[in-house]
Design a protein around this motif. Structure first.
Motif, mmCIF file in Angstrom:
data_model
loop_
_atom_site.group_PDB
_atom_site.id
_atom_site.type_symbol
_atom_site.label_atom_id
_atom_site.label_comp_id
_atom_site.label_asym_id
_atom_site.label_seq_id
_atom_site.Cartn_x
_atom_site.Cartn_y
_atom_site.Cartn_z
ATOM 1 N N GLY A 290 47.778 50.013 36.419
ATOM 2 C CA GLY A 290 46.700 49.708 35.490
ATOM 3 C C GLY A 290 45.460 50.551 35.680
ATOM 4 N N VAL B 260 41.308 50.502 36.001
ATOM 5 C CA VAL B 260 40.194 49.647 36.401
ATOM 6 C C VAL B 260 38.895 50.422 36.297
ATOM 7 C CG1 VAL B 260 41.537 48.130 37.901
ATOM 8 C CG2 VAL B 260 40.500 50.187 38.849
ATOM 9 N N ALA C 171 36.365 46.317 41.219
ATOM 10 C CA ALA C 171 37.649 46.116 40.540
ATOM 11 C C ALA C 171 38.727 47.007 41.150
ATOM 12 C CB ALA C 171 37.519 46.402 39.045
ATOM 13 N N ALA D 175 39.807 45.519 44.545
ATOM 14 C CA ALA D 175 40.686 44.356 44.359
ATOM 15 C C ALA D 175 42.086 44.798 43.932
ATOM 16 C CB ALA D 175 40.084 43.409 43.317
ATOM 17 N N ARG D 176 42.177 45.783 43.040
ATOM 18 C CA ARG D 176 43.479 46.246 42.547
ATOM 19 C C ARG D 176 44.263 46.943 43.663
ATOM 20 N NH1 ARG D 176 45.875 46.746 37.308
ATOM 21 N NH2 ARG D 176 44.367 45.088 36.970
ATOM 22 N N ARG E 134 45.649 44.314 46.159
ATOM 23 C CA ARG E 134 46.822 43.600 45.635
ATOM 24 C C ARG E 134 48.035 44.526 45.529
ATOM 25 N NH1 ARG E 134 42.776 41.139 42.228
ATOM 26 N NH2 ARG E 134 43.402 42.473 40.510
ATOM 27 N N PRO F 128 53.393 41.390 40.312
ATOM 28 C CA PRO F 128 52.862 40.111 39.850
ATOM 29 C C PRO F 128 52.135 40.335 38.514
ATOM 30 C CG PRO F 128 51.797 40.796 41.908
ATOM 31 C CD PRO F 128 52.786 41.843 41.547
ATOM 32 N N GLU F 129 52.009 39.304 37.734
ATOM 33 C CA GLU F 129 51.417 39.430 36.398
ATOM 34 C C GLU F 129 50.052 40.097 36.429
ATOM 35 O OE1 GLU F 129 49.979 36.441 32.915
ATOM 36 O OE2 GLU F 129 51.916 36.021 33.837
ATOM 37 N N GLU F 130 49.234 39.792 37.440
ATOM 38 C CA GLU F 130 47.884 40.377 37.481
ATOM 39 C C GLU F 130 47.888 41.875 37.755
ATOM 40 O OE1 GLU F 130 48.468 38.910 41.768
ATOM 41 O OE2 GLU F 130 48.952 38.130 39.793
ATOM 42 N N LEU F 131 49.028 42.452 38.149
ATOM 43 C CA LEU F 131 49.107 43.895 38.379
ATOM 44 C C LEU F 131 49.858 44.614 37.280
ATOM 45 C CD1 LEU F 131 49.740 44.182 42.220
ATOM 46 C CD2 LEU F 131 47.621 44.514 40.954
ATOM 47 N N SER G 45 41.963 46.834 32.509
ATOM 48 C CA SER G 45 41.075 45.708 32.812
ATOM 49 C C SER G 45 39.636 46.197 32.833
ATOM 50 C CB SER G 45 41.452 45.065 34.149
ATOM 51 O OG SER G 45 41.165 45.952 35.201
#
Length: 159
Positions: free
Chosen positions: A55, A57, A62, A65-66, A69, A150-153, A158
């Protein structure tokens, strides 16, 4: 050669060495796995934009955090950069290099996932030295199965 020209050439060589060192330390830091605010400040501007396979960022917090994860998906990694081409324009620079990333998945399988591509990195000279202000990693090929994201990645932009 006059003194001004020698100073200009010396500055260009110093800038190239500092940028190369920053990029090498950044790739090595991904393998060291310590992702805290000090890490983020050492490599990135506050307003950094990063386009990655997991993704895009905007902003240093941000990105931190990315990366935390994303890198948690791997037990061990080795990131290599080569063929660095640097273009400097005053206090701004663009570096393009090949990147080979080897990952051992953290899912307990021992599976290895390899990706290779090119990184385009924009840098700015700050009071603390050169920092990455924008980066794009374009993967050209992969080998092995990537980790389940995971869905958030999921690779979506974003804010």
């Amino acid at each position: 050669m006059d003194t001004n020209e020698m100073q200009r050439q010396l500055q260009a060589l110093t800038d190239r060495a500092e940028i190369t060192d920053l990029l090498d330390r950044y790739l090595r830091s991904l393998d060291d796995g310590v992702f805290d605010e000090e890490w983020a400040r050492a490599f990135h501007t506050e307003g950094v934009t990063a386009e990655m396979p997991i993704g895009t960022v905007h902003g240093r917090d941000a990105l931190l955090a990315r990366i935390r994860r994303g890198m948690a998906l791997f037990d061990r990694t080795v990131h290599l950069g080569a063929n660095v081409i640097i273009e400097i324009d005053g206090a701004r620079a663009i570096a393009r290099f090949a990147q080979l990333s080897t990952h051992v998945l953290a899912d307990g399988s021992g599976s290895v996932f390899i990706s290779a591509g090119h990184a385009d990195t924009h840098l700015v000279r700050t009071a603390g030295g050169w920092r990455i202000s924008a980066s794009t990693l374009r993967v050209a090929w992969t080998q092995g199965s990537p980790p389940q994201l995971p869905e958030e990645l999921a690779p979506a932009s974003s804010a």
